[in-house]
Design an enzyme around this catalytic site. Structure first.
Site, PDB file in Angstrom:
ATOM      1  N   ASP A   1      -7.536   6.836  -5.156  1.00 57.23           N
ATOM      2  CA  ASP A   1      -6.415   7.772  -5.351  1.00 57.23           C
ATOM      3  C   ASP A   1      -6.783   9.241  -5.133  1.00 57.23           C
ATOM      4  OD1 ASP A   1      -6.805   6.940  -8.870  1.00 57.23           O
ATOM      5  OD2 ASP A   1      -7.837   8.508  -7.730  1.00 57.23           O
TER       6      ASP A   1
ATOM      7  N   CYS B   1      -9.159   1.598  17.950  1.00 61.92           N
ATOM      8  CA  CYS B   1      -9.940   2.748  18.453  1.00 61.92           C
ATOM      9  C   CYS B   1     -10.484   3.536  17.272  1.00 61.92           C
ATOM     10  CB  CYS B   1      -9.044   3.615  19.345  1.00 61.92           C
ATOM     11  SG  CYS B   1      -7.822   4.566  18.429  1.00 61.92           S
TER      12      CYS B   1
ATOM     13  N   HIS C   1     -14.734   2.453  -2.472  1.00 61.36           N
ATOM     14  CA  HIS C   1     -13.741   1.527  -1.889  1.00 61.36           C
ATOM     15  C   HIS C   1     -12.741   2.249  -0.998  1.00 61.36           C
ATOM     16  CE1 HIS C   1     -14.603  -1.317  -5.530  1.00 61.36           C
ATOM     17  NE2 HIS C   1     -15.545  -1.353  -4.622  1.00 61.36           N
TER      18      HIS C   1
ATOM     19  N   SER D   1     -13.548  -2.700 -15.413  1.00 63.99           N
ATOM     20  CA  SER D   1     -13.876  -3.997 -16.035  1.00 63.99           C
ATOM     21  C   SER D   1     -15.210  -4.506 -15.509  1.00 63.99           C
ATOM     22  CB  SER D   1     -12.776  -5.016 -15.698  1.00 63.99           C
ATOM     23  OG  SER D   1     -12.705  -5.153 -14.266  1.00 63.99           O
TER      24      SER D   1
ATOM     25  N   GLN E   1     -14.522   3.671  -7.828  1.00 65.21           N
ATOM     26  CA  GLN E   1     -13.925   2.515  -7.138  1.00 65.21           C
ATOM     27  C   GLN E   1     -12.479   2.830  -6.790  1.00 65.21           C
ATOM     28  OE1 GLN E   1     -15.244  -1.417  -9.200  1.00 65.21           O
ATOM     29  NE2 GLN E   1     -15.371   0.171 -10.746  1.00 65.21           N
ATOM     30  N   ASN E   2     -11.993   3.971  -7.295  1.00 69.60           N
ATOM     31  CA  ASN E   2     -10.590   4.305  -7.121  1.00 69.60           C
ATOM     32  C   ASN E   2     -10.345   4.891  -5.733  1.00 69.60           C
ATOM     33  OD1 ASN E   2     -10.293   3.429  -9.699  1.00 69.60           O
ATOM     34  ND2 ASN E   2     -10.339   5.460 -10.623  1.00 69.60           N
TER      35      ASN E   2
ATOM     36  N   TYR F   1       0.836  -1.213   0.000  1.00 69.00           N
ATOM     37  CA  TYR F   1       0.000   0.000   0.000  1.00 69.00           C
ATOM     38  C   TYR F   1       0.864   1.254   0.000  1.00 69.00           C
ATOM     39  CZ  TYR F   1      -4.481  -2.166  -0.092  1.00 69.00           C
ATOM     40  OH  TYR F   1      -5.584  -2.855  -0.550  1.00 69.00           O
TER      41      TYR F   1
ATOM     42  N   GLY G   1     -13.506   3.222 -17.518  1.00 73.71           N
ATOM     43  CA  GLY G   1     -12.278   2.605 -17.014  1.00 73.71           C
ATOM     44  C   GLY G   1     -12.490   1.579 -15.937  1.00 73.71           C
TER      45      GLY G   1
ATOM     46  N   CYS H   1      -0.859   3.159  15.997  1.00 69.52           N
ATOM     47  CA  CYS H   1      -1.729   4.179  16.602  1.00 69.52           C
ATOM     48  C   CYS H   1      -1.188   4.521  17.989  1.00 69.52           C
ATOM     49  CB  CYS H   1      -3.147   3.619  16.720  1.00 69.52           C
ATOM     50  SG  CYS H   1      -4.324   4.763  17.476  1.00 69.52           S
TER      51      CYS H   1
END
Ligand code: BV8
Ligand code: ZN
Length: 249
Positions: free
Chosen positions: A106, A132, A121, A189, A103-104, A70, A187, A148
């Site tokens: 970014d 927490c 998402h 599928s 769904q992005n 990530y 863009g 955290c």
């Protein structure tokens, strides 16, 4: 023929009538911003299997590995810029009500100044605590995995496979899909549920569906207008055509 190119009478009618447009976008929307898609030729699946990494089990199994994936994607998304397709989506707001169901993760639609974006998402820039209610919008990742203050591990604020979408976001997304006059699917599928249900809800409620994708998708043959083109090359022309039409009325 590309929708909006020859402005056949029914296309004219669809654009003249439209008050409310919903965009459903996926990874292909950001491909021309240099962010790899999941399943396209440049797809993420080539090096990693998101099904193996973008899951809560993978995270608890190896939080360090999932965070490395990530963090790498986050760095790419933080320096990515919205492309002409994102700006065209935002420009539609000059003529009609626009909702972007993306769904992005970014944040590029928001950076292109789209004002009504629902992130189905989640968003990779945000982190939240696994214990927490601590949440951080612009989290600087100081360690992998980030911790955290309460001592628990932080997670990316994204929806993993097998996790429910945020209920409020999903409800609003379904309502928008059912109310729109035109749905423009860009863009994606349409491989991932429940997001891939949105064009079906829209069509069941009488919307015209336009798909912008250089490749065939699971829904192409049921879609009213399929445009075999990319987001950044097709959408600017469409919003200009739309604007010319609307300024005549
Ligand atoms: C849920 C965030 C229920 C994280 C993502 C079997 C086993 C296990 C699960 C399932 C299963 N069958 C169904 C499921 C459900 C599962 C699912 O759909 N799996 C699929 C893979 C079969 N869905 C879920 O788990 C969802 N949750 O169902 O919960 C539930 C109910 C109650 C209680 C508990 C649970 C959650 C799904 C969300 C997963 N998270 N992302 C992250 O990003 O790391 S999904 C991920 O895929 C991204 O969001 C991505 O956007 C999304 C969809 O992919 P696309 O966007 O479509 O990208 P893709 O690469 O596939 O396609 C790109 C397209 O662009 C291509 O068509 C290409 O041609 C085109 N393109 C390329 N360049 C361009 C272009 N188009 C235009 N211009 C260009 N330049
Ligand atoms: Zn905490």
């Amino acid at each position: 023929m590309k929708f909006g190119e020859q402005l056949k009478s029914e296309e004219l009618e669809v654009m003249r009538r439209a008050q409310n447009i919903v965009f459903v976008t996926g990874a292909g929307m950001s491909q021309e911003s240099g962010i790899p898609t999941f399943r396209g030729n440049d797809g993420l699946w080539r090096n990693y299997d998101p099904m193996k990494l973008a899951t809560i089990d993978a995270f608890w199994n190896d939080p360090k590995l999932v965070w490395e994936w990530y963090n790498e994607r986050r760095q790419g998304m933080l320096v990515a810029k919205p492309n002409a397709g994102h700006y065209a989506v935002a420009k539609f707001e000059e003529y009609v009500d626009v909702t972007v169901l993306t769904q992005n993760i970014d944040g590029l639609h928001q950076r292109a100044k789209s004002s009504h974006v629902l992130e189905l998402h989640g968003n990779i820039i945000r982190t939240r605590c696994t214990e927490c209610d601590f949440a951080d919008k612009q989290a600087k990742i100081s360690s992998i995995p980030p911790m955290c203050k309460c001592g628990a591990i932080l997670r990316p604020d994204v929806v993993w496979f097998g996790e429910e979408l945020p209920q409020d976001v999903w409800q609003d997304a379904m309502i928008s899909a059912c109310k729109c006059d035109i749905m423009i699917v860009v863009g994606t599928s349409l491989a991932v549920s429940p997001a891939n249900m949105l064009p079906i809800y829209a069509q069941q409620n009488g919307a015209t569906i336009i798909e912008v994708n250089p490749e065939e998708t699971a829904m192409s043959e049921d879609i009213d207008y399929t445009i075999r083109d990319t987001a950044a090359s097709y959408l600017p022309g469409l919003v200009d055509t739309f604007g010319k039409l609307r300024s005549r009325f």
